[in-house]
Design a protein around this motif. Structure first.
Motif, PDB file in Angstrom:
ATOM      1  N   GLY A  59       0.804  -1.218   0.000  1.00 29.10           N
ATOM      2  CA  GLY A  59       0.000   0.000   0.000  1.00 29.10           C
ATOM      3  C   GLY A  59       0.832   1.260   0.000  1.00 29.10           C
ATOM      4  N   ASP A  60       2.036   1.222   0.608  1.00 27.39           N
ATOM      5  CA  ASP A  60       2.880   2.415   0.653  1.00 27.39           C
ATOM      6  C   ASP A  60       3.697   2.583  -0.623  1.00 27.39           C
ATOM      7  OD1 ASP A  60       1.954   2.988   3.140  1.00 27.39           O
ATOM      8  OD2 ASP A  60       3.593   1.958   4.176  1.00 27.39           O
ATOM      9  N   TYR A  61       4.278   1.489  -1.092  1.00 24.94           N
ATOM     10  CA  TYR A  61       5.251   1.588  -2.186  1.00 24.94           C
ATOM     11  C   TYR A  61       4.727   1.035  -3.499  1.00 24.94           C
ATOM     12  CZ  TYR A  61       9.854   1.650  -4.303  1.00 24.94           C
ATOM     13  OH  TYR A  61      10.910   1.912  -5.102  1.00 24.94           O
ATOM     14  N   ASP A  62       3.614   0.279  -3.431  1.00 21.01           N
ATOM     15  CA  ASP A  62       2.983  -0.288  -4.618  1.00 21.01           C
ATOM     16  C   ASP A  62       3.864  -1.325  -5.304  1.00 21.01           C
ATOM     17  OD1 ASP A  62       0.810  -0.574  -6.199  1.00 21.01           O
ATOM     18  OD2 ASP A  62       1.475   0.891  -7.692  1.00 21.01           O
ATOM     19  N   VAL A  63       4.903  -1.798  -4.645  1.00 22.96           N
ATOM     20  CA  VAL A  63       5.738  -2.867  -5.161  1.00 22.96           C
ATOM     21  C   VAL A  63       6.450  -3.501  -3.970  1.00 22.96           C
ATOM     22  CG1 VAL A  63       7.766  -1.412  -5.522  1.00 22.96           C
ATOM     23  CG2 VAL A  63       7.465  -3.474  -6.908  1.00 22.96           C
ATOM     24  N   GLU A  64       6.696  -4.793  -4.050  1.00 22.12           N
ATOM     25  CA  GLU A  64       7.296  -5.497  -2.926  1.00 22.12           C
ATOM     26  C   GLU A  64       8.812  -5.459  -3.032  1.00 22.12           C
ATOM     27  OE1 GLU A  64       5.810  -9.349  -2.168  1.00 22.12           O
ATOM     28  OE2 GLU A  64       3.705  -8.807  -2.428  1.00 22.12           O
ATOM     29  N   VAL A  65       9.458  -4.821  -2.034  1.00 20.78           N
ATOM     30  CA  VAL A  65      10.913  -4.761  -1.953  1.00 20.78           C
ATOM     31  C   VAL A  65      11.313  -4.941  -0.494  1.00 20.78           C
ATOM     32  CG1 VAL A  65      11.143  -3.226  -3.941  1.00 20.78           C
ATOM     33  CG2 VAL A  65      10.934  -2.258  -1.662  1.00 20.78           C
ATOM     34  N   ASP A  66      12.540  -5.396  -0.317  1.00 16.85           N
ATOM     35  CA  ASP A  66      13.146  -5.450   1.006  1.00 16.85           C
ATOM     36  C   ASP A  66      14.077  -4.265   1.151  1.00 16.85           C
ATOM     37  OD1 ASP A  66      11.831  -7.731   1.722  1.00 16.85           O
ATOM     38  OD2 ASP A  66      13.416  -9.085   1.043  1.00 16.85           O
ATOM     39  N   LEU A  67      13.847  -3.458   2.168  1.00 17.80           N
ATOM     40  CA  LEU A  67      14.649  -2.268   2.415  1.00 17.80           C
ATOM     41  C   LEU A  67      15.714  -2.601   3.453  1.00 17.80           C
ATOM     42  CD1 LEU A  67      15.196   0.753   2.042  1.00 17.80           C
ATOM     43  CD2 LEU A  67      13.501   1.194   3.826  1.00 17.80           C
ATOM     44  N   LEU A  68      16.986  -2.524   3.071  1.00 17.16           N
ATOM     45  CA  LEU A  68      18.112  -2.812   3.943  1.00 17.16           C
ATOM     46  C   LEU A  68      18.794  -1.517   4.323  1.00 17.16           C
ATOM     47  CD1 LEU A  68      17.616  -5.447   2.187  1.00 17.16           C
ATOM     48  CD2 LEU A  68      19.995  -5.991   2.615  1.00 17.16           C
ATOM     49  N   GLU A  69      19.186  -1.424   5.563  1.00 12.59           N
ATOM     50  CA  GLU A  69      19.879  -0.232   6.040  1.00 12.59           C
ATOM     51  C   GLU A  69      21.154  -0.650   6.752  1.00 12.59           C
ATOM     52  OE1 GLU A  69      19.062   3.802   8.681  1.00 12.59           O
ATOM     53  OE2 GLU A  69      17.434   2.416   8.189  1.00 12.59           O
ATOM     54  N   SER A  70      22.276  -0.109   6.328  1.00 13.53           N
ATOM     55  CA  SER A  70      23.570  -0.427   6.912  1.00 13.53           C
ATOM     56  C   SER A  70      23.773   0.397   8.183  1.00 13.53           C
ATOM     57  CB  SER A  70      24.683  -0.143   5.899  1.00 13.53           C
ATOM     58  OG  SER A  70      24.732   1.233   5.616  1.00 13.53           O
ATOM     59  N   PRO A  71      24.764  -0.002   8.994  1.00 13.76           N
ATOM     60  CA  PRO A  71      25.006   0.775  10.224  1.00 13.76           C
ATOM     61  C   PRO A  71      25.332   2.235   9.965  1.00 13.76           C
ATOM     62  CG  PRO A  71      26.082  -1.353  10.345  1.00 13.76           C
ATOM     63  CD  PRO A  71      25.554  -1.224   8.952  1.00 13.76           C
TER      64      PRO A  71
END
Length: 763
Positions: free
Chosen positions: A26-38
């Motif tokens: 609903g937020d992005y309209d596409v399925e992704v995995d968001l990774l964030e480094s330190p």
């Protein structure tokens, strides 16, 4: 809503401790995995089906197959693919191939120095960065047995936001033009339609911007690439194209002349042009037109009148300047092509033409355009005479009169000069000296002199050809658009032939001679003949007949329409030879019988036109109609493929037109086309759009690009339409310059003022 997880990613032997956030649809309209480094850097991993995702050690039979897999994965994931490094082995096989994200790499640095800033330069440019240093990639290499390719490295994490469903239409892949789009732009240019307007047409035809993904800028860029594809090779390519046509059709004629390595002049005529001259080449006209090609070469079409009284091209030339040498060479090439000289030639008062024509066409009469001469009269007389209706009536009635004899013209001309105070005028004296080259009274006995008195047909042909030509076209594009113009002209000729052959005109009388004329003459000539027949029935009266054995002389009186004044003509009828000769010489000038001769034949109850007075040039079906395009006729490109493409378009158009109101049939058609598209994608590997672009340009040009160029297009041409090449002069500077010039003395009023005897206000 964010779901917290812990994740370790192994990328290029570097361990990154990251946190994964799965962003909702609903937020992005596409399925992704968001990774964030330190350190706060974000990475995006697309979530797609495992069947589409590349895997280490996956095997492919070819590089194209691997590229197709990568592009399908990128399309579902929301990014574009770019081809990167490639290595080949000693056998010429591709050893290693990298497929990277389109945002791979670092943007170029832009240096700015305010000291070197020029006026009106921007201090910075408003642009977006297209590279972000993304490391996502798929790398393949050739296996040891050299039979397949396998994936040896796959990085799926992106350091930039991926396209969502709505934004994917703006991706580079979805905006990429395809073969049909390229052909649409090139075919539009054949009708002088630019890239912007071609994009508008395509948007409307496809049903809106959602369906027409390429932007207007993409169309402009392709038009620029197509123009730069030829470069300075267009002169050589043009000659190669003409040579190929002559090899396929030996009757195709062309000659060219070079000055050093530069093309200086060119003349060409196809097989149907030569047939047109054979039948209708008794009277021709030619005039140069400018701004038809990129190199400012002058286009000179030779024009004749066909059996439908329409103009036809009987030869064409390109020259780099209106010089005596160029016209002399072109006329010699024209004579070499057709083998016979015309009866007479009509041109304007170009000095180079006037000197070149007698040198080559020694048996032809050179006639000057009457319109160009009469158009100068208002500028050669005083203001009073310019706006004197009586003077204008007298001079026009005298000059354009085809019924008077030369002696009458000379007498009336002298009388006019004396009555209106034009004695001693240099221009009128010169026009009288060359009267035999432009006055119709001196052409009464010249065959077909009534066909053309001016170069208006050449002007009309130039205006028509300029619909398809532009000063932005190279020489190859010029020839292609010229072919389009000629094809349209021949299409109109075919329409005239069809109308003549398949329709019956409305008759104005029950006479058999009218029916006979409708069967032998083209429709345009028949209507002219019918007009003379009406005048013979309504206006002509036989006042007297004298017999001399087999000869009879008829005195025909014709009542003029606005007055009761009667004009009398003598018609001689020879019954043994079945001839009828009129004093007005109308048949000699126009090629069909006049009203006075028809009055005599009607009186004798003649039902057929005598054979002597049926000119072949006015009869039906003289020249075979050619409806095939030049590309197909001279086998320029894969004509069978183009026929198949046209057939597909025709079949689909017919089906949609018939089934437009039946949704079930349209759904079945769409399903069949979708399944067929899947079969095509399976059987044919992915093709780079750049290759489609090159193929479209080559097919449109119809000739190969030469490796070596020994003939270059002309340079440093200064003709009409090229501009003055000088700076603009202000009004004040013009006034200052004119004030320093000595004043001329007016011969009428004797004052030293800014006028002369032609425009003296005191007269």
């Amino acid at each position: 809503m964010f779901i917290f997880k812990r994740w370790y990613v192994h990328t290029r032997s570097v361990h990154l401790d990251m946190f994964i956030f799965t962003r909702g649809v609903g937020d992005y309209d596409v399925e992704v995995d968001l990774l964030e480094s330190p350190d706060g850097a974000k990475f995006f991993i697309p979530k797609v089906d495992d069947d589409l995702k590349p895997k280490i050690n996956d095997k492919f039979t070819s590089v194209k197959e691997a590229e197709s897999m990568c592009r399908r994965y990128a399309e579902k994931s929301g990014f574009d693919v770019r081809l990167d490094a490639k290595k080949t082995n000693k056998y010429g096989d591709i050893q290693t191939r990298w497929f990277v994200c389109s945002k791979e790499g670092i943007p170029n640095e832009i240096f700015f120095d305010s000291i070197d800033l020029r006026p009106r330069d921007r201090r910075y440019s408003n642009s977006n960065l297209k590279r972000s240093g993304c490391k996502a990639c798929v790398k393949i290499h050739l296996t040891k047995d050299r039979s397949t390719y396998e994936i040896y490295e796959f990085v799926e994490a992106h350091n930039h936001v991926l396209f969502n469903t709505n934004d994917r239409r703006f991706s580079r892949k979805n905006r990429q033009m395809q073969y049909i789009g390229y052909k649409h732009v090139l075919n539009s240019s054949s009708y002088k339609v630019g890239a912007t307007r071609a994009h508008r047409y395509q948007t409307v035809l496809k049903g809106g911007f959602e369906q027409c993904r390429p932007t207007c800028v993409d169309y402009k860029n392709f038009r620029r690439d197509a123009a730069s594809f030829v470069g300075n090779k267009d002169a050589k390519m043009l000659l190669n194209k003409l040579a190929n046509r002559r090899n396929i059709v030996p009757e195709y004629f062309f000659e060219y002349k070079c000055n050093g390595r530069e093309l200086n002049a060119l003349f060409w005529a196809d097989e149907f042009t030569r047939l047109n001259y054979k039948e209708f080449g008794d009277v021709i006209s030619f005039d140069g037109t400018f701004r038809t090609n990129l190199h400012c070469m002058i286009f000179v079409p030779f024009i004749a009148v066909d059996n439908h009284k329409s103009y036809v091209v009987v030869g064409s030339a390109l020259i780099n300047g209106e010089t005596i040498d160029n016209f002399n060479w072109v006329l010699r090439a024209f004579l070499s092509c057709h083998g016979k000289q015309p009866v007479f030639v009509i041109t304007d008062q170009c000095a180079a033409m006037r000197q070149a024509i007698p040198l080559v066409f020694t048996e032809s009469r050179h006639r000057l355009c009457m319109w160009h001469i009469m158009n100068k009269v208002p500028n050669k007389v005083s203001i009073a005479l310019k706006y004197n209706p009586e003077f204008n009536r007298v001079i026009n009635k005298l000059v354009w009169n085809v019924k008077i004899c030369p002696e009458e013209f000379e007498s009336q001309w002298k009388s006019m000069i004396e009555n209106y105070g034009l004695l001693g005028d240099k221009w009128f004296d010169y026009m009288y000296e060359i009267r035999r080259s432009w006055i119709p009274a001196f052409y009464k006995d010249t065959p077909m002199s009534g066909l053309m008195k001016t170069t208006s047909r050449s002007e009309s042909a130039n205006a028509y050809v300029n619909i398809y030509l532009s000063s932005f076209f190279d020489l190859v594009q010029f020839l292609n658009n010229y072919d389009i113009a000629i094809e349209n002209q021949r299409y109109a000729q075919a329409v005239d032939e069809s109308v003549t052959r398949t329709t019956t005109p409305r008759f104005c009388s029950p006479l058999g001679i009218e029916v006979h004329a409708s069967k032998i003459y083209s429709r345009s000539i028949f209507f002219d003949f019918q007009k003379e027949l009406k005048k013979a029935l309504l206006c002509c009266i036989i006042e007297g007949v004298e017999s001399f054995g087999e000869m009879k002389t008829f005195l025909i009186s014709r009542k003029s329409k606005p007055t009761t004044y009667k004009t009398r003509y003598t018609v001689e009828r020879n019954y043994s030879e079945n001839t009828v000769e009129c004093q007005c010489r109308f048949f000699v000038r126009n090629g069909y019988l006049c009203r006075h001769s028809l009055a005599v034949l009607i009186n004798d109850k003649v039902d057929r036109i005598p054979e002597k007075y049926i000119l072949r040039r006015w009869t039906q079906n003289l020249v075979p109609v050619q409806m095939q395009s030049a590309h197909a006729r001279y086998k320029e490109g894969d004509t069978e493929k183009e026929d198949c493409i046209r057939d597909v378009y025709t079949q689909v158009d017919d089906i949609v037109s018939r089934a437009r109101n039946d949704k079930s049939l349209l759904d079945n058609l769409a399903e069949l086309l979708r399944n067929f598209k899947l079969d095509v994608e399976t059987k044919l590997p992915y093709e780079d759009p750049s290759q489609q672009k090159i193929d479209a340009i080559k097919e449109h040009l119809g000739v190969d690009v030469p490796d070596e160029v020994d003939i270059l297009p002309p340079t440093r041409i200064r003709n009409k339409g090229c501009g003055t090449g000088k700076r603009l002069i202000s009004a004040s500077e013009k006034v200052q310059t004119n004030s320093k010039k000595p004043k001329r003395k007016c011969a009428k009023c004797g004052q030293c003022a800014g006028h002369d005897s032609r425009n003296c206000p005191n007269v």
